[in-house]
Each structure stands twice: as C-alpha cells, then as structure tokens.
Design a protein around this motif. Sequence first.
Motif, PDB file in Angstrom:
ATOM      1  N   MET A  63       0.672  -1.282  -0.143  1.00 14.22           N
ATOM      2  CA  MET A  63      -0.401   0.015  -0.017  1.00 14.22           C
ATOM      3  C   MET A  63       0.990   1.529  -0.277  1.00 14.22           C
ATOM      4  N   ARG A  64       0.039   2.057  -0.032  1.00 16.46           N
ATOM      5  CA  ARG A  64       0.754   3.619  -0.166  1.00 16.46           C
ATOM      6  C   ARG A  64      -0.156   4.908  -0.077  1.00 16.46           C
ATOM      7  N   PHE A  65       0.186   5.820   1.035  1.00 19.59           N
ATOM      8  CA  PHE A  65      -1.203   6.673   0.802  1.00 19.59           C
ATOM      9  C   PHE A  65      -0.386   7.788  -0.469  1.00 19.59           C
ATOM     10  N   ASN A  66      -2.219   8.113  -0.793  1.00 16.74           N
ATOM     11  CA  ASN A  66      -2.666   8.947  -1.527  1.00 16.74           C
ATOM     12  C   ASN A  66      -1.678  10.552  -1.510  1.00 16.74           C
ATOM     13  N   PRO A  67       0.021  11.083  -2.175  1.00 17.43           N
ATOM     14  CA  PRO A  67       0.637  11.591  -1.620  1.00 17.43           C
ATOM     15  C   PRO A  67      -0.828  13.193  -1.253  1.00 17.43           C
ATOM     16  N   LYS A  68      -1.496  12.946  -2.413  1.00 14.23           N
ATOM     17  CA  LYS A  68      -2.409  14.553  -2.282  1.00 14.23           C
ATOM     18  C   LYS A  68      -3.270  14.466  -0.552  1.00 14.23           C
ATOM     19  N   ALA A  69      -4.043  13.429  -0.221  1.00 17.09           N
ATOM     20  CA  ALA A  69      -4.391  13.112   1.346  1.00 17.09           C
ATOM     21  C   ALA A  69      -4.360  13.577   1.973  1.00 17.09           C
ATOM     22  N   ARG A  70      -4.710  14.224   2.613  1.00 16.85           N
ATOM     23  CA  ARG A  70      -4.421  15.802   4.040  1.00 16.85           C
ATOM     24  C   ARG A  70      -4.469  15.564   5.434  1.00 16.85           C
ATOM     25  N   ILE A  71      -3.393  15.185   6.591  1.00 18.82           N
ATOM     26  CA  ILE A  71      -4.522  14.991   7.473  1.00 18.82           C
ATOM     27  C   ILE A  71      -5.093  15.729   8.255  1.00 18.82           C
ATOM     28  N   ASP A  72      -5.549  15.272   8.603  1.00 12.83           N
ATOM     29  CA  ASP A  72      -6.229  16.762   9.848  1.00 12.83           C
ATOM     30  C   ASP A  72      -5.702  16.056  10.831  1.00 12.83           C
ATOM     31  N   GLN A  73      -4.840  17.347  11.413  1.00 15.54           N
ATOM     32  CA  GLN A  73      -4.570  18.529  11.975  1.00 15.54           C
ATOM     33  C   GLN A  73      -5.291  18.387  13.432  1.00 15.54           C
ATOM     34  N   SER A  74      -6.774  18.316  13.013  1.00 14.16           N
ATOM     35  CA  SER A  74      -7.438  18.844  14.532  1.00 14.16           C
ATOM     36  C   SER A  74      -7.085  17.464  15.504  1.00 14.16           C
ATOM     37  N   GLN A  75      -7.023  16.531  14.505  1.00  8.46           N
ATOM     38  CA  GLN A  75      -7.137  15.115  15.394  1.00  8.46           C
ATOM     39  C   GLN A  75      -6.164  13.788  15.996  1.00  8.46           C
ATOM     40  N   ILE A  76      -4.665  15.424  16.069  1.00  5.62           N
ATOM     41  CA  ILE A  76      -3.687  14.942  15.889  1.00  5.62           C
ATOM     42  C   ILE A  76      -3.340  16.504  17.623  1.00  5.62           C
ATOM     43  N   ASP A  81     -26.010   6.786  16.182  1.00  2.00           N
ATOM     44  CA  ASP A  81     -24.972   7.701  16.942  1.00  2.00           C
ATOM     45  C   ASP A  81     -24.303   8.161  16.487  1.00  2.00           C
ATOM     46  N   GLN A  82     -24.183   9.405  16.859  1.00  2.00           N
ATOM     47  CA  GLN A  82     -22.993  10.027  16.779  1.00  2.00           C
ATOM     48  C   GLN A  82     -21.663   9.451  16.871  1.00  2.00           C
ATOM     49  N   TYR A  83     -20.612   9.348  15.690  1.00  2.00           N
ATOM     50  CA  TYR A  83     -19.420   9.107  15.765  1.00  2.00           C
ATOM     51  C   TYR A  83     -18.560  10.418  16.878  1.00  2.00           C
ATOM     52  N   ASP A  84     -18.155  10.055  18.046  1.00  2.00           N
ATOM     53  CA  ASP A  84     -17.303  11.626  18.787  1.00  2.00           C
ATOM     54  C   ASP A  84     -15.836  11.428  18.696  1.00  2.00           C
ATOM     55  N   VAL A  85     -15.017  11.958  17.216  1.00  2.00           N
ATOM     56  CA  VAL A  85     -14.364  12.416  17.350  1.00  2.00           C
ATOM     57  C   VAL A  85     -13.654  12.556  17.878  1.00  2.00           C
ATOM     58  N   VAL A  86     -12.196  11.858  18.382  1.00  2.00           N
ATOM     59  CA  VAL A  86     -11.305  12.164  19.758  1.00  2.00           C
ATOM     60  C   VAL A  86      -9.612  12.476  19.672  1.00  2.00           C
ATOM     61  N   GLN A  87      -8.622  12.941  20.177  1.00  2.00           N
ATOM     62  CA  GLN A  87      -8.127  13.177  19.633  1.00  2.00           C
ATOM     63  C   GLN A  87      -6.405  12.437  19.610  1.00  2.00           C
ATOM     64  N   PHE A  99      -1.442   3.238  23.945  1.00  2.00           N
ATOM     65  CA  PHE A  99      -3.139   2.786  25.249  1.00  2.00           C
ATOM     66  C   PHE A  99      -4.167   3.694  24.637  1.00  2.00           C
ATOM     67  N   TYR A 100      -5.478   3.828  24.804  1.00  2.16           N
ATOM     68  CA  TYR A 100      -6.604   4.672  25.016  1.00  2.16           C
ATOM     69  C   TYR A 100      -7.116   4.828  26.279  1.00  2.16           C
ATOM     70  N   CYS A 101      -7.432   5.837  26.751  1.00  2.87           N
ATOM     71  CA  CYS A 101      -7.030   6.211  27.929  1.00  2.87           C
ATOM     72  C   CYS A 101      -8.605   6.344  27.956  1.00  2.87           C
ATOM     73  N   PRO A 102      -9.239   5.783  28.924  1.00  2.00           N
ATOM     74  CA  PRO A 102     -10.987   6.102  29.171  1.00  2.00           C
ATOM     75  C   PRO A 102     -11.675   8.149  29.002  1.00  2.00           C
ATOM     76  N   ASN A 103     -10.151   8.024  30.413  1.00  2.00           N
ATOM     77  CA  ASN A 103     -10.995   9.441  30.940  1.00  2.00           C
ATOM     78  C   ASN A 103     -10.901  10.321  30.698  1.00  2.00           C
ATOM     79  N   ASP A 104      -9.883  10.473  29.779  1.00  2.00           N
ATOM     80  CA  ASP A 104      -9.621  11.891  29.112  1.00  2.00           C
ATOM     81  C   ASP A 104     -10.106  11.781  27.295  1.00  2.00           C
ATOM     82  N   ARG A 105     -10.234  10.454  26.506  1.00  2.00           N
ATOM     83  CA  ARG A 105     -10.703   9.672  26.156  1.00  2.00           C
ATOM     84  C   ARG A 105      -9.888   9.709  24.703  1.00  2.00           C
TER      85      ARG A 105
END
Length: 307
Positions: free
Chosen positions: A1-14, A117-123, A145-151
């Motif tokens: 696989m490779r990433f589409n070079p033009k795809a954009r990272i959603d920086q609000s998730q990171i 239901d809606q999916y909650d986007v987390v970071q 790991f995933y921390c459920p306290n701060d999601r």
Amino acid sequence: MRFNPKARIDQSQIQTRRGGGGGGGMRLPIPGGGGGRGGQMGIGTILVIVLVVVLSQCMGVDIMGGGGSPSSGGDQTTANECQTGEDANQSDACAIDLFTTSVQNYWKQAYPEETGDQYDVVQTVRFEGSTDSGCGRASSQMGPFYCPNDRKVYLDKTFFDDMLEGQLGAAGGPFAIGYVVAHEYGHHVEDQLGVLGKIRTQKGPKSDAVRVELMADCLAGVWAKGAQETRDQDGQAIIEGLNQDDIERAINAAQAVGDDRIQKRSGGRVDTDSFTHGSAEQRVRWFNKGMSEGTIKGCNTFATDNL
Ligand SMILES: [Zn+2]
C-alpha cells in the motif's frame, strides 16, 4: 500500500508532544522471573518487558476511571510537520497521523450508519519521551493505549520504530502501524458503545478483558475492510493499492502481540489463566472476522463463548 500523496492529515485530530523532564513516571512491572538473573538485561528481555507492558497498558492504567496523577507538567506541544500523504509515505510519524485520520473518518461514517448515534472524534496524542494523560503519566515504555478518562489515544513513536524494525516479532510494514492505531480506536468505539463499563474480570481466557481486546482487534479488521474506500476531509482517497501482503503484515502484528507468544518469549510456558488479550490465533481470527463481516455487530465478543 501507499498513501495518496495528496491526501491531507486532519491535524485537528492530532496533538504532538515532547515530554518534559522525568516527572513521576510509572514503574515497569517486570514479568515473571525477571530481575533475578544477573545484572545484564539482554535486548530480548527488554523487548519482552516492553511488549508485556504494552499489553497490560493497552487499555490505559485506570480503565475504571478515577484519573491518574496529573503531575509534573513541562510537556511541550510541538508543531506538527506532517501534512500530507506524501509526508506519510516518507515518515512513520506522519503515517501514524494519517492512519488516525483514516480510522476516524471511517468511523465518522460507519458508526452512525450502524448504530444511529454520532461518532465522537477524539484526539491522538503522539508523543516522544513521556507525557501526562488522564490515566497517569504515559511513557515510551508503555506503548500505545486508549485512556477512557480523557478519551484520547496515546501513541509514542518509539513503539512503532521497534515494531517496524521487527524487534517485537512482527514483520513491520506501514499497514502494521494502521492495525495498532485502529486497535486503539477500537477501544474508543467500545467506550462509546458502553462496553468498557462491562469489564468485571481482568484475567483468563474467557475474561472480560480478553473479550474487550479481541473486540478491538475485530474493530480494527472492520476498518481494514473499509480502509481503501475511506476519504479525507476533501473527499480524496487516503490509502491506495492495499494488497494481501499488507493484510498479512497487520495479521502478523496481531499475532506478535498474542498472550501466548509473549509468554513463550518471556519464559516458555503458556498460562491461559493469565491471558489479558487473547492468543495469537484468537487475535488473528477476530481481526479476520471484522474484515470479512465489516460490522460492529459481528465483533460482539460478549455474545459468544466461542472466543
Ligand atoms: Zn487493546
């Protein structure tokens, strides 16, 4: 696989962070028999410790809530250089970010379709060194790991460096990164479904802990099935040319973190009573089930005794 070079990272998730000084930190639990045998720790021993810790921490140190020690501070938020698929093709750190975009964009669409239901986007907090989390101090030794306290999902780049170099017994390859990211977001999906609140038994082949982990593997498979059709915020493809070899690499990573494999590497004896994540065979089977069925419902490990 490779990433589409033009795809954009959603920086609000990171969030990218570099840990401040030593502060607090967690002692590493040394798996059975460790410590006794002379001063010298071989690389194998270290890796086993890392893996066991990765697994035991995968769900976060404080799954039942209560918040860990906030402590130290001094963490620096760093600028994120990763922007595009081009960057992700060249750097594993950027690949982590674009997989995060892919996994969450997948669930943004699929979760409401199946659950209503809606999916909650987390970071994702991508860090180096150590950093504070809602589950206590996170360090590189703990692994993802995933921390459920701060999601939030906590991913340190060191873990992936080791994995991709084959040091954790996995064959590496970018899709192995995708599997790990998708597994952790599987825990977030479980959190939204209310599954994490059901954990009563922490150990053993039919324990709730194992069910939660196998379900996360299955949900990673659900994403893998839809990964090639998942788009970025602009509607562009993210992953291209996904093939059987990539899938094998994800499966290989799932096998490498099976409880039996880890126990064999650490001491030779497989003790199912202390399973927390499931065997290599189980982890692969549930990943495959997710990939073939492609539904959350198909991942209900609590509805069967045939784990
Ligand atoms: Zn997990």
